[in-house]
Design a protein around this motif. Sequence first.
Motif, PDB file in Angstrom:
ATOM      1  N   LEU A  82       2.000  39.672 -11.109  1.00 27.73           N
ATOM      2  CA  LEU A  82       2.990  39.057 -10.227  1.00 27.73           C
ATOM      3  C   LEU A  82       4.195  38.656 -11.064  1.00 27.73           C
ATOM      4  N   LEU A  83       5.337  39.218 -10.718  1.00 27.98           N
ATOM      5  CA  LEU A  83       6.585  38.915 -11.418  1.00 27.98           C
ATOM      6  C   LEU A  83       7.475  38.090 -10.500  1.00 27.98           C
ATOM      7  N   ILE A  84       7.892  36.927 -10.967  1.00 30.10           N
ATOM      8  CA  ILE A  84       8.767  36.039 -10.192  1.00 30.10           C
ATOM      9  C   ILE A  84      10.103  35.967 -10.916  1.00 30.10           C
ATOM     10  N   ASP A  85      11.123  36.538 -10.332  1.00 33.40           N
ATOM     11  CA  ASP A  85      12.454  36.557 -10.944  1.00 33.40           C
ATOM     12  C   ASP A  85      13.290  35.398 -10.409  1.00 33.40           C
ATOM     13  N   SER A  86      14.288  34.983 -11.217  1.00 29.59           N
ATOM     14  CA  SER A  86      15.198  33.880 -10.845  1.00 29.59           C
ATOM     15  C   SER A  86      14.407  32.619 -10.538  1.00 29.59           C
ATOM     16  N   GLY A  87      13.491  32.263 -11.432  1.00 25.14           N
ATOM     17  CA  GLY A  87      12.635  31.101 -11.219  1.00 25.14           C
ATOM     18  C   GLY A  87      13.392  29.795 -11.134  1.00 25.14           C
ATOM     19  N   ASP A 128      11.633  38.042  -5.934  1.00 23.72           N
ATOM     20  CA  ASP A 128      12.943  37.674  -6.476  1.00 23.72           C
ATOM     21  C   ASP A 128      13.455  36.480  -5.681  1.00 23.72           C
ATOM     22  N   MET A 129      13.555  35.338  -6.340  1.00 21.47           N
ATOM     23  CA  MET A 129      13.953  34.110  -5.641  1.00 21.47           C
ATOM     24  C   MET A 129      15.420  34.098  -5.248  1.00 21.47           C
ATOM     25  N   ARG A 130      16.201  35.070  -5.720  1.00 20.67           N
ATOM     26  CA  ARG A 130      17.586  35.157  -5.252  1.00 20.67           C
ATOM     27  C   ARG A 130      17.644  35.602  -3.787  1.00 20.67           C
ATOM     28  N   VAL A 131      16.607  36.326  -3.343  1.00 19.67           N
ATOM     29  CA  VAL A 131      16.608  36.830  -1.958  1.00 19.67           C
ATOM     30  C   VAL A 131      15.403  36.327  -1.183  1.00 19.67           C
ATOM     31  N   THR A 132      14.760  35.297  -1.713  1.00 18.05           N
ATOM     32  CA  THR A 132      13.586  34.729  -1.039  1.00 18.05           C
ATOM     33  C   THR A 132      13.783  33.235  -0.882  1.00 18.05           C
ATOM     34  N   ASP A 133      13.606  32.724   0.315  1.00 14.81           N
ATOM     35  CA  ASP A 133      13.731  31.288   0.534  1.00 14.81           C
ATOM     36  C   ASP A 133      12.679  30.546  -0.280  1.00 14.81           C
ATOM     37  N   ALA A 134      13.061  29.382  -0.780  1.00  9.23           N
ATOM     38  CA  ALA A 134      12.165  28.586  -1.623  1.00  9.23           C
ATOM     39  C   ALA A 134      11.202  27.772  -0.760  1.00  9.23           C
ATOM     40  N   THR A 135      10.368  28.485   0.030  1.00  6.27           N
ATOM     41  CA  THR A 135       9.331  27.846   0.843  1.00  6.27           C
ATOM     42  C   THR A 135       8.030  28.608   0.653  1.00  6.27           C
ATOM     43  N   PRO A 136       6.877  27.965   0.797  1.00  6.08           N
ATOM     44  CA  PRO A 136       5.603  28.688   0.666  1.00  6.08           C
ATOM     45  C   PRO A 136       5.504  29.863   1.639  1.00  6.08           C
ATOM     46  N   GLU A 137       6.004  29.688   2.864  1.00  2.00           N
ATOM     47  CA  GLU A 137       5.900  30.746   3.862  1.00  2.00           C
ATOM     48  C   GLU A 137       6.689  31.988   3.435  1.00  2.00           C
ATOM     49  N   ALA A 138       7.909  31.789   2.959  1.00  2.00           N
ATOM     50  CA  ALA A 138       8.729  32.923   2.543  1.00  2.00           C
ATOM     51  C   ALA A 138       8.135  33.594   1.310  1.00  2.00           C
ATOM     52  N   PHE A 139       7.641  32.798   0.402  1.00  2.00           N
ATOM     53  CA  PHE A 139       7.038  33.351  -0.816  1.00  2.00           C
ATOM     54  C   PHE A 139       5.826  34.226  -0.469  1.00  2.00           C
ATOM     55  N   LEU A 140       4.939  33.703   0.364  1.00  2.00           N
ATOM     56  CA  LEU A 140       3.737  34.448   0.740  1.00  2.00           C
ATOM     57  C   LEU A 140       4.101  35.688   1.554  1.00  2.00           C
ATOM     58  N   ALA A 141       5.126  35.598   2.383  1.00  3.46           N
ATOM     59  CA  ALA A 141       5.549  36.751   3.165  1.00  3.46           C
ATOM     60  C   ALA A 141       6.095  37.856   2.261  1.00  3.46           C
ATOM     61  N   ALA A 142       6.834  37.462   1.217  1.00  2.00           N
ATOM     62  CA  ALA A 142       7.362  38.454   0.282  1.00  2.00           C
ATOM     63  C   ALA A 142       6.228  39.181  -0.423  1.00  2.00           C
ATOM     64  N   LEU A 143       5.161  38.451  -0.728  1.00  2.00           N
ATOM     65  CA  LEU A 143       3.996  39.094  -1.353  1.00  2.00           C
ATOM     66  C   LEU A 143       3.301  40.041  -0.380  1.00  2.00           C
ATOM     67  N   ALA A 144       3.062  39.576   0.827  1.00  2.00           N
ATOM     68  CA  ALA A 144       2.333  40.370   1.813  1.00  2.00           C
ATOM     69  C   ALA A 144       3.084  41.645   2.172  1.00  2.00           C
TER      70      ALA A 144
END
Length: 719
Positions: free
Chosen positions: A108-113, A81-97
């Motif tokens: 893989l569902l990406i909300d608030s694209g 959910d991009m509302r609570v995830t920083d728009a950086t590759p590191e934050a995105f990958l951390a949210a997945l992990a």
Amino acid sequence: MRISPTPPPADSHGHALAARRRAVFTGRVAELRLLRELMLSERRACFVVWLHGMGGFGKSSLLHRFADEAAAHGRAVRTVDMRVTDATPEAFLAALAAQGPPEEAQLLLIDSGEALGGLEQWLRDEFLPRTPSQLLVVVGSRRPPAAEWRADAQWWQALRRVELRDLDTAEATRLLRKRDVPEAAVPGILRAAHGVPLALALFADARGAEPEAAAWEAAGPEAAGSEAAGSEAAGPEAAGSPGAAWELADSPDLVRELLHLLLRETPTAGRAGALHVLALARATTEDLLRHALEVPPDRAGELCGWLRGQSFVRSTADGLVPHELVREALLADLRWRDPSAYERLFVRLHTHLTEQAAGRTGSRWAYGAGLAHLGRSGRVALPAVDWRGTDRLRSRAARPEDLPEVLAAIGREHGAAARALARQWWDRQPAAFVVTEDGRRGITGVLVAPCLGPAAAGPPEDPVARAALAHTAGRWPLRRTERLLLARWSTGDAVATAGALTTLWATTPGLAVSWTCAAPDRPGLAALLDLYGQQRVAPGGTTADGGGTDGQEPYGEGPLCFVQDWRGLPFDRWAAALRARLLADEPVPGPAPADAAAEAAMPWPEFADAVKHAYRSLQDGRELAGSVLLGTRLVTPDADAAALRRVLTETVVHLRSQPEQRQLGTILEITYLSGPRSQQAAASRAGLSFSTYRRRLSTALTTAAEVLRERERYGPVPR
């Protein structure tokens, strides 16, 4: 760094809440079917689905619903959910992990694209090409994917765009019933929410609060029965009656909450102004922003660009148009918070559109439609007029290839005789035909409005044209260069017809009088014409189909007829009067009666004879005191023969001051003002043969009567 939350434990309240969410989920059948097919397919060319639509359309709910279904099929689901995830590759990958090994993910569902920003390019160019082949990616965003996806050939089949739209009436009704909304409240909520799931949920919740609950149900069980009973099969256009009791403006706190959720930001003063223009205008352009907000062109361009990037705004050929719900919420908020600002903005918009329409520019149909659209801001015509979707309609002159469809539309609505008569009008004045188009459905309306001159009679079998000309000749005769605009038939949307008529009133050369017909079964058009101050007149017993039934049912008493004399009230003054009426926002007390002055005036032949007799009696005070002209508006109610003599003398002086009428004025002066003398003596003094003098004296008296008729109607200064 913030990351998306992990799934709740099996015995938590989260699972109970998820079950409730699944139970109340409604609609999006086609979208779920597509996602299900892609998920279950072993060979799929498409592995990225981009769901986009304005805020409140239920993108997050759809992603949750699909995640539940995927989990039920044993698929490993990951959500970012991009509302609570920083728009950086590191934050995105951390949210997945944080949710488990990324390589095991199958969905893989990406909300608030819309919050991806620059991360969207990283996803497209780096992350997605390296993901396992079994992974299906679904993005929910307020904005569509960037153009680079469509420009890159490798994504043409791999990416699928799906635009979410409003829920239809049946889906929206089911959603409200699942929220336990009483049937009596359903029609009002349907109309107010415009099919937006977020609004349906908020309004359903607000319905249960006091004292608002009573207002929601004010329409009563009769309204609920008529609206909700057929809602399962109804389309979006059936979502509640135009006159539903509850309005969004009745709940300012709800409006504020709704706008906060839809906009997700507090706009600056300049952007707020642009939003208000967007809400009030039919279609917004840079030029309109510049005039309405009184800003320089570069600032108007900047604001227009910002509006264009909003998820609730779509681009049309005429400009930017907001979603109906956003339009109504913004207007309700502005009118509640700052009525003075609303009035100032309304005046600037209306004045600018009036000037542009009267200027006969290339966008004349758009300007006329824009003026008509501003009528929706008031409540005067609301019970009879449905404004929804009217910003999609565009008028234009009919083309030869439109003729079959035009005639078919007239035949369907007005009968076979009307169709045959319309064909005769096409052969005589093809420029009199205007069509309205909807980008989705093609031609949706027709207006037939020929121009008639003082000597024209139209096709002899058209009784409405004859009645219009006779009515005009008997009360305000047309001059040689003046025209009567006869709006003979119209079909389709009443607002579109009103916009086309407004354009014609502003741009028809030599327009003196308009005569507009409205079928009795079109109350919306009649309500707008009443709002516009058009005068109702008796149709003379004619039928709307031209007098013959030809197997078709005539209207019996004929069409409703509305008349406007534009010589006494030019277009700019008419528009100013309408603007004041709209700002007053008060109901019309009743159908506008025929103009009292016009109806009370003597028929033209009697008036002309009275003028001739008055000139012949000019030197006889007692006989002039008996003139019927003393009962007209040429003089004050208590005037005597001396006052009437001054008016008659001023008319002669006026004619003598006009180069083309100087001889006529001289003949009247010699005959009636210079003392009693025989006509033979007057002819000799005028230097004319007696026969020529008699002919010109008759012309002079008729011309004087025309000038006096205008003075009676328009004031003491001859035009």
